[in-house]
Enzyme design. Structure first.
Site, short mmCIF file in Angstrom:
data_model
loop_
_atom_site.label_atom_id
_atom_site.label_comp_id
_atom_site.label_asym_id
_atom_site.label_seq_id
_atom_site.Cartn_x
_atom_site.Cartn_y
_atom_site.Cartn_z
N GLY B 73 0.67 -1.45 0.11
CA GLY B 73 0.67 -0.06 0.17
C GLY B 73 0.85 0.76 -0.35
O GLY B 73 0.22 2.25 -1.13
N THR B 74 2.50 1.25 0.94
CA THR B 74 2.73 2.63 1.15
C THR B 74 3.93 2.96 -0.36
O THR B 74 3.36 3.78 -1.30
CB THR B 74 4.15 2.45 1.72
OG1 THR B 74 3.36 2.09 3.29
CG2 THR B 74 4.99 3.49 1.80
N ASN B 151 -7.50 5.05 8.76
CA ASN B 151 -7.09 3.16 9.18
C ASN B 151 -6.92 3.62 11.26
O ASN B 151 -6.87 2.50 11.93
CB ASN B 151 -5.22 3.44 8.89
CG ASN B 151 -5.25 4.48 9.23
OD1 ASN B 151 -5.09 5.80 8.56
ND2 ASN B 151 -3.64 4.59 9.77
N GLN B 179 -7.36 0.38 4.31
CA GLN B 179 -8.65 0.04 4.82
C GLN B 179 -10.27 -0.27 4.50
O GLN B 179 -10.76 -1.44 5.01
CB GLN B 179 -7.82 0.93 5.96
CG GLN B 179 -7.38 1.58 6.95
CD GLN B 179 -6.87 0.48 7.11
OE1 GLN B 179 -7.71 -0.84 8.34
NE2 GLN B 179 -5.36 0.66 8.13
N SER B 199 -3.89 -2.94 -0.50
CA SER B 199 -2.28 -3.83 0.30
C SER B 199 -3.30 -5.06 0.63
O SER B 199 -4.50 -5.24 1.35
CB SER B 199 -1.78 -2.97 1.62
OG SER B 199 -1.40 -3.90 2.01
N HIS B 201 -2.18 -7.66 2.66
CA HIS B 201 -2.18 -8.51 4.44
C HIS B 201 -3.43 -7.42 5.05
O HIS B 201 -3.64 -7.81 5.85
CB HIS B 201 -0.95 -7.65 4.87
CG HIS B 201 -0.45 -6.16 5.01
ND1 HIS B 201 -0.62 -6.25 6.33
CD2 HIS B 201 -0.10 -5.30 4.58
CE1 HIS B 201 0.09 -5.04 6.48
NE2 HIS B 201 -0.08 -4.56 5.39
N THR B 237 11.43 -8.70 -11.23
CA THR B 237 10.31 -9.91 -11.39
C THR B 237 9.43 -9.89 -10.14
O THR B 237 8.87 -9.35 -9.15
CB THR B 237 11.55 -11.07 -10.95
OG1 THR B 237 12.20 -10.69 -11.45
CG2 THR B 237 10.96 -11.91 -11.22
N CYS B 324 2.26 1.75 11.83
CA CYS B 324 3.22 2.39 11.46
C CYS B 324 4.24 3.66 12.69
O CYS B 324 5.05 3.83 12.14
CB CYS B 324 2.83 3.23 10.04
SG CYS B 324 2.76 1.76 9.40
#
Lengths: 383, 395
Positions: B73-74, B151, B179, B199, B201, B237, B324
């Site tokens: 996401g970042t 978030n 989120q 993202s 995860h 890759t 974070c």
């Protein structure tokens, strides 16, 4: 018969232990390392262990390892990160004509932004001239970036000597080594080298795709490629790929542990393949350095009179997987910039194939490859 | 009640689902070819990446070729903001004061270059007002970037209205949906966005992989240069197992969206009722327009960090802000922007629930929290010790 995979410079088969670890960490240690609670601490511990493993292989400090999403990002971070950080000190960078596209294209962008870049030519074996490099280093040279092992032809540059020369000419010039193809393939220690930055990638050493690292010697500074958190000392923010990084650490530990045996095996397979083809009286030309000088896992050969891509597909029908150049740009059938830099004739350029080995290969496979290449080349040159 | 382990920090990250790792495994074990390789193993993994792209496109209501896979996401957020900045060179950007650092920090950097940045305020629920977006627009505005759901407090922003506005004014619009994806319906055309970050995860997928939707015809300068992967916007890759895992997790999440939402809303309600019974508690964020399962609560006279530690000792994983920044003890920029007093902001606790949480988990957390809050208040220098808690109602 199973496939014979001889494209290990493109990517390698992950070790079983590595896959098991990734699965276990993904399912069980799924916390965010930045979280303060036990799940976060558990994940942080996983990162710490992987960082230790990588640092041990490189013989460096743990706090000098910065995890990235792969070799391309590590190279971009090394090039742009130093260029932007040290732009007030100078705007001159030096590299070679045979670098990976992640280096060359980063430098092209910097040139558009007002930096000056010199591209060192190489001789017919892929080596740069130290003398020429020495002449190019000036007071405003901020970075020299050179690949340790070339991904297409396996030439090993004398990075220790190069580093000494750089520091002697200008102690402030940083030296980046793209080690994606040398990490765990050759034995060396960063501790004793005059190198400031070193890139490596997990999927080239039987680890997972999507993970790499940049080693940055204490004292060297970077401007991050992107922003958004304190991870990796704010030089590479974003939630860490914990499972992938764990897999990288284990792959490095295992690969480094068996590096000597693996190198010996791959060297001997490389020799057998080349010698075997010569014994079949095939027209074969070795591209790159003499066999014993090159990296153990890379063999680049031209078969004049045959189109490399056609030969690749003929071998593929026999379940033999090889490459025509580096995988990153092999989808566009353009002659390789590396082979062009060696000064190869068109016939050799068009007919080049790269065979790249791993410890999963064996002698029996090589015999079969020699047989099928011979058949294919004979039938293709008849056309 | 016996001790148990309860993970309630799903906004920080989520557990990977078994189905997802199962989908990823073949690409670790046998199908490990490089998608850029010309041979059959390369073609096979290329197909896997393209099939994942179709799945993500389907989930977001976009064309597959509008989806780009990234490292998270970042990175997705950075590609949009830096990518536009690099293309335009100068201009005006509108964002909000409650964005993730992956947006705010880039904006701060761009503001030192050729860009002006407007940080829109939010109301006490953490909501951006579309009228304020409209008022902020200038002839030089090149990008609006507003997150879909916050978030920290979970407030869902009026993205559709802002999207309509952006379209009307012909300004590019990005939403950081990290989120929201997996918890809310997210269709790019309904929202009217030109860019959307997500993202894996955060919706039970793997870490280290994200995606970016870029509307066809819009050009971004890449962050990284290299090979031709992801049409040069994101070379390197491809993380094939990660990409496969992202698509699988997204497909699962979107397929189960309504039962999941019902489950999370029920847990959220149970938790909120219990929290309010503890007393001196304020739930931060919007009362209704909030992510399902997301609770940000402040207890007066209590430090969020102390709560976190106490919960952790009892096996409860929660957060006091976004992960974070949780290493720092500065009060959250989001809560401050909502007008909370710094002391109240410092006392905030974030409990974010996931599909695997149960009513028993909620009860356990409440059972731990209640005495913990009381104990912490007892040792607080500011807590009026002479008065019983009942006397403080309405404080």
């Amino acid at each position: 018969m199973n496939e014979i995979y001889l494209d290990n410079s493109s990517t390698t088969r992950p070790f079983r232990e590595v896959i098991d670890l990734i699965t276990d960490i993904s399912l069980n240690s799924y916390g965010n390392p930045s979280s303060l609670h036990y799940k976060g601490i558990e994940a942080e511990r996983v990162l710490k262990k992987a960082r230790y493993e990588i640092a041990r292989v490189l013989m460096s400090g743990e706090d000098e390892i910065y995890f990235t999403s792969g070799g391309t990002e590590a190279n971009n971070l090394a090039i742009k990160g130093t260029a932007y950080r040290y732009r007030r000190q100078g705007k001159h960078l030096i590299t070679t004509a045979i670098e990976h596209p992640s280096i060359l294209n980063s430098l092209y962008r910097l040139q558009k932004e007002g930096f000056t870049v010199d591209y060192l030519p190489v001789n017919d074996q892929g080596y740069i001239s130290l003398e020429r490099l020495g002449q190019l280093i000036k007071t405003d040279t901020i970075l020299v970036s050179i690949n340790h092992v070339n991904n297409e032809i396996g030439t090993i540059q004398p990075v220790e000597q190069i580093g000494k020369l750089i520091k002697q000419r200008n102690p402030r010039t940083l030296f980046h080594v793209d080690g994606v193809q040398s990490f765990c393939k050759l034995s060396f220690s960063l501790a004793s080298w005059p190198v400031d930055l070193f890139s490596c990638s997990a999927h080239k050493i039987h680890g997972p795709k999507g993970v790499g690292a940049l080693w940055v010697k204490t004292g060297a500074r970077l401007t991050p490629l992107f922003e958004g958190g304190e991870q990796e000392q704010a030089w590479r923010p974003g939630t860490e790929n914990v499972a992938g990084i764990a897999g990288f650490g284990l792959a490095a530990k295992l690969s480094a542990g068996q590096q000597k045996q693996d190198a010996a095996l791959m060297h001997s397979l490389k020799h057998s393949l080349y010698q075997g083809l010569l014994d079949q009286n095939l027209k074969v030309k070795l591209n790159g350095p003499p066999l014993e000088e090159g990296a153990p896992h890379i063999l680049n050969l031209s078969f004049p009179g045959v189109k490399g891509e056609v030969l690749l597909h003929a071998l593929e029908e026999q379940k033999i997987l090889v490459s025509v150049g580096s995988a990153c740009h092999s989808r566009r059938p353009r002659p390789s910039h590396v082979l062009q830099a060696l000064g190869l004739e068109k016939q050799c350029l068009d007919s080049a194939l790269r065979f790249s080995f791993s410890s999963f290969n064996n002698r029996r496979e090589i015999e079969s490859v020699i047989h099928h290449i011979t058949e294919a080349v004979k039938s293709l040159s008849r056309i | 009640m016996g001790r148990r382990l309860v993970y309630m920090d799903h906004s920080a990250t989520t557990p990977l689902r078994e189905e997802v790792i199962k989908a990823m495994e073949p690409f670790f074990r046998e199908r490990y070819g490089n998608p850029s390789s010309l041979h059959s193993w390369g073609r096979e993994t290329r197909q896997a990446v393209e099939s994942a792209r179709r799945k993500v496109g389907l989930a977001l209501g976009s064309e597959p070729e509008e989806i780009y896979f990234t490292g998270g996401g970042t990175e997705s957020n950075n590609i949009v903001l830096q990518g536009i900045a690099r293309r335009r060179g100068k201009g005006h950007i509108i964002t909000s004061s409650i964005e993730h650092h992956a947006v705010l920090d880039v904006c701060r950097d761009l503001a030192t270059g050729g860009f002006q940045v407007t940080y829109l305020p939010v109301d006490r629920y953490g909501m951006v007002d579309p009228r304020e977006v409209e008022e902020a627009i200038t002839p030089g505005t090149v990008l609006i970037s507003i997150m879909m759901a916050n978030n920290e407090v979970g407030t869902i922003q009026p993205i559709k209205e802002i999207g309509n506005l952006a379209r009307l004014k012909n300004i590019l619009f990005h939403t950081d949906a990290v989120q929201a994806v997996g918890k809310l319906p997210v269709k790019v055309n309904d929202l009217g966005v030109d860019f959307l970050s997500l993202s894996a995860h955060k919706f039970n997928g793997p870490k280290g992989v994200g995606a970016l939707y870029v509307r066809k015809g819009v050009s971004l300068a890449p962050l990284c240069n290299g090979g031709g992967q992801e049409r040069k916007l994101r070379p390197g890759t491809e993380n094939v197992p990660g990409i496969v895992g992202l698509a699988e997790a997204l497909e699962l999440a979107m397929g189960e969206l309504s039962p999941r939402t019902a489950h999370l809303v029920a847990l959220q309600k149970r938790m909120e009722e219990g929290l309010l019974k503890i007393g001196g508690a304020t739930v931060n964020g919007h009362p209704q327009l909030r992510l399902p399962g997301h609770i940000n609560v402040s207890f007066n006279y209590v430090e969020g960090e102390s709560l976190l530690l106490g919960l952790d000792l009892q096996g409860v994983a929660a957060s006091s802000g976004s992960a974070c920044t949780s290493g720092s003890i500065d009060p959250s920029h989001v809560l401050l922007a909502m007008g909370l007093e710094p002391e109240v902001a410092r006392g905030s606790l974030r409990l974010t629930m996931g599909w695997e949480n149960t009513a028993e988990d909620v009860d356990y957390v409440l059972g731990v929290l209640s005495p913990l809050v009381k104990r912490l208040r007892k040792i607080s220098a500011h807590y009026p010790q002479s008065r019983s808690w009942e006397g403080l109602k309405g404080v």
